[in-house]
Design an enzyme around this catalytic site. Sequence first.
Site, PDB file in Angstrom:
ATOM      1  N   HIS A  90      -2.763  11.031   3.286  1.00 21.50           N
ATOM      2  CA  HIS A  90      -3.181  10.577   3.881  1.00 21.50           C
ATOM      3  C   HIS A  90      -2.063  11.008   5.520  1.00 21.50           C
ATOM      4  O   HIS A  90      -1.003   9.634   5.272  1.00 21.50           O
ATOM      5  CB  HIS A  90      -3.611   8.589   3.406  1.00 21.50           C
ATOM      6  CG  HIS A  90      -4.791   7.939   4.071  1.00 21.50           C
ATOM      7  ND1 HIS A  90      -6.113   8.091   4.040  1.00 21.50           N
ATOM      8  CD2 HIS A  90      -4.526   6.855   5.204  1.00 21.50           C
ATOM      9  CE1 HIS A  90      -7.024   7.588   4.468  1.00 21.50           C
ATOM     10  NE2 HIS A  90      -5.504   6.439   5.219  1.00 21.50           N
ATOM     11  N   ASP A  95      -3.255   9.265   9.911  1.00 18.91           N
ATOM     12  CA  ASP A  95      -4.015   8.427  10.437  1.00 18.91           C
ATOM     13  C   ASP A  95      -3.488   8.542  11.682  1.00 18.91           C
ATOM     14  O   ASP A  95      -3.328   7.879  12.211  1.00 18.91           O
ATOM     15  CB  ASP A  95      -3.435   6.919   9.993  1.00 18.91           C
ATOM     16  CG  ASP A  95      -3.963   5.956   8.287  1.00 18.91           C
ATOM     17  OD1 ASP A  95      -5.044   5.725   8.392  1.00 18.91           O
ATOM     18  OD2 ASP A  95      -3.119   5.827   7.661  1.00 18.91           O
ATOM     19  N   MET A 145      -9.854   7.269  13.064  1.00 18.32           N
ATOM     20  CA  MET A 145     -10.161   6.138  13.516  1.00 18.32           C
ATOM     21  C   MET A 145     -10.052   6.743  15.332  1.00 18.32           C
ATOM     22  O   MET A 145      -9.702   6.382  15.968  1.00 18.32           O
ATOM     23  CB  MET A 145      -9.204   5.101  13.236  1.00 18.32           C
ATOM     24  CG  MET A 145      -9.306   4.880  11.955  1.00 18.32           C
ATOM     25  SD  MET A 145      -7.226   3.785  11.519  1.00 18.32           S
ATOM     26  CE  MET A 145      -6.330   5.292  10.751  1.00 18.32           C
ATOM     27  N   MET A 154     -12.216   0.320   4.262  1.00 15.38           N
ATOM     28  CA  MET A 154     -11.837  -0.026   4.980  1.00 15.38           C
ATOM     29  C   MET A 154     -11.861  -1.550   4.167  1.00 15.38           C
ATOM     30  O   MET A 154     -12.479  -2.964   4.287  1.00 15.38           O
ATOM     31  CB  MET A 154     -11.417  -0.195   6.835  1.00 15.38           C
ATOM     32  CG  MET A 154     -11.140   0.770   7.126  1.00 15.38           C
ATOM     33  SD  MET A 154      -9.733   1.094   6.935  1.00 15.38           S
ATOM     34  CE  MET A 154      -8.618   0.161   6.829  1.00 15.38           C
ATOM     35  N   GLY A 212      -6.321  -0.372  12.014  1.00 15.79           N
ATOM     36  CA  GLY A 212      -5.416   0.176  13.369  1.00 15.79           C
ATOM     37  C   GLY A 212      -4.155  -0.378  13.366  1.00 15.79           C
ATOM     38  O   GLY A 212      -3.084   0.436  13.740  1.00 15.79           O
ATOM     39  N   PHE A 213      -3.624  -0.792  11.780  1.00 18.41           N
ATOM     40  CA  PHE A 213      -2.379  -1.400  11.965  1.00 18.41           C
ATOM     41  C   PHE A 213      -2.013  -1.349  10.126  1.00 18.41           C
ATOM     42  O   PHE A 213      -3.324  -1.902   9.704  1.00 18.41           O
ATOM     43  CB  PHE A 213      -2.137  -2.240  12.202  1.00 18.41           C
ATOM     44  CG  PHE A 213      -2.187  -2.232  13.641  1.00 18.41           C
ATOM     45  CD1 PHE A 213      -0.772  -2.233  14.273  1.00 18.41           C
ATOM     46  CD2 PHE A 213      -3.118  -3.424  14.171  1.00 18.41           C
ATOM     47  CE1 PHE A 213      -1.676  -1.941  15.980  1.00 18.41           C
ATOM     48  CE2 PHE A 213      -3.641  -3.207  15.940  1.00 18.41           C
ATOM     49  CZ  PHE A 213      -2.582  -2.951  16.506  1.00 18.41           C
ATOM     50  N   ASP A 242      -8.730   1.677   1.324  1.00 17.13           N
ATOM     51  CA  ASP A 242      -7.453   1.456   2.541  1.00 17.13           C
ATOM     52  C   ASP A 242      -6.463   0.307   2.915  1.00 17.13           C
ATOM     53  O   ASP A 242      -8.390   0.149   3.402  1.00 17.13           O
ATOM     54  CB  ASP A 242      -8.627   2.617   3.898  1.00 17.13           C
ATOM     55  CG  ASP A 242      -6.795   3.293   4.948  1.00 17.13           C
ATOM     56  OD1 ASP A 242      -5.608   2.507   4.249  1.00 17.13           O
ATOM     57  OD2 ASP A 242      -7.296   3.549   5.896  1.00 17.13           O
ATOM     58  N   SER A 256       2.698   1.084   3.321  1.00 19.05           N
ATOM     59  CA  SER A 256       3.815  -0.209   3.209  1.00 19.05           C
ATOM     60  C   SER A 256       4.313   0.117   1.816  1.00 19.05           C
ATOM     61  O   SER A 256       5.868  -0.156   1.427  1.00 19.05           O
ATOM     62  CB  SER A 256       3.357  -1.906   3.713  1.00 19.05           C
ATOM     63  OG  SER A 256       2.668  -1.277   5.278  1.00 19.05           O
TER      64      SER A 256
HETATM   65  C1  DX5 Z   1      -5.114   0.915   8.870  1.00 14.45           C
HETATM   66  C2  DX5 Z   1      -4.707   2.154   8.322  1.00 14.45           C
HETATM   67  C3  DX5 Z   1      -4.151   2.860   6.845  1.00 14.45           C
HETATM   68  C4  DX5 Z   1      -2.644   2.639   6.917  1.00 14.45           C
HETATM   69  C5  DX5 Z   1      -2.573   1.488   5.490  1.00 14.45           C
HETATM   70  O1  DX5 Z   1      -5.795   1.181   9.729  1.00 14.45           O
HETATM   71  O2  DX5 Z   1      -5.829   3.339   7.922  1.00 14.45           O
HETATM   72  O3  DX5 Z   1      -4.477   4.080   6.345  1.00 14.45           O
HETATM   73  O4  DX5 Z   1      -1.553   3.255   6.874  1.00 14.45           O
HETATM   74  O5  DX5 Z   1      -1.340   0.499   5.225  1.00 14.45           O
HETATM   75  P1  DX5 Z   1      -1.490  -0.700   4.023  1.00 14.45           P
HETATM   76  O6  DX5 Z   1      -0.922   0.713   3.366  1.00 14.45           O
HETATM   77  O7  DX5 Z   1       0.236  -1.024   5.358  1.00 14.45           O
HETATM   78  O8  DX5 Z   1      -2.042  -1.705   4.747  1.00 14.45           O
HETATM   79 ZN    ZN Z   2      -5.768   5.666   6.851  1.00 12.42          ZN
END
Ligand code: DX5
Ligand code: ZN
Length: 215
Positions: free
Chosen positions: A32, A34, A67, A136, A141-142, A174, A197
């Site tokens: 994946h 991002d 994104m 989502m 974003g994070f 996600d 994470s």
């Molecule tokens: C967030 C991303 C995710 C993110 C998920 O905007 O789209 O793919 O990397 O990370 P975790 O699993 O740490 O929530």
């Molecule tokens: Zn993602």
Amino acid sequence: MKLVAPSILAANFNKLGEEVELINQSEADYIHCDVMDGVFVPNISFGIPVIHAVHRIAQKPLDVHLMIVHPEKYVKDYFNAGASIITVHYEACVHLHRTIQLIKQLGIRASVCLNPHTPVSLLEDIIAELDMVLLMSVNPGFGGQQFIENTYKKTTELKELILKKKSKAFIEVDGGVNLEIGKKLYESGVDVLVAGSFVFNSGNPLQSIADLKSL
Ligand code: DX5
Ligand code: ZN
């Protein structure tokens, strides 16, 4: 399906090649990726050259989550960089149907992502065209955010819509996924778990991926 897509957003970018090799050796199904533009989401991650570099060594399909605003402008570039699945955000596409057609014409899988506040019902007239829907479960974003519980309701609604419309779309979730949450998501009909994470901060990414796969 019970598929796992580790997110390299949580990988160590000082040794991104090694992290990709590690995913290659794992039971993961996709990688994946991002992509964040600092406009659609309040963060900037990486873009086309990095995806291209990952693709050169990746032995798993690249699941590219855009994104960004105006994703239609860059779909071809991400295809050329090696994407096997391209996800665009519902909220970023004025002409969503046209953008989905554009992705499918390239011969790769087309997916739409919904932010936590966007209802599943808005996909009613396009679900039959989609290969995947990404829900989502955090605000994009994070990495490292807390899972939003309302996602379970959305996965159930989405599964019903897919069956009603005879769509072949996979459901991917996600954000904030761990073993406990992942188990419930698979039980509610989710096909693909994204985990950032949980995989890369675990101390043993290979084992974490195996644990998600065996849920
Ligand atoms: C967030 C991303 C995710 C993110 C998920 O905007 O789209 O793919 O990397 O990370 P975790 O699993 O740490 O929530
Ligand atoms: Zn993602």
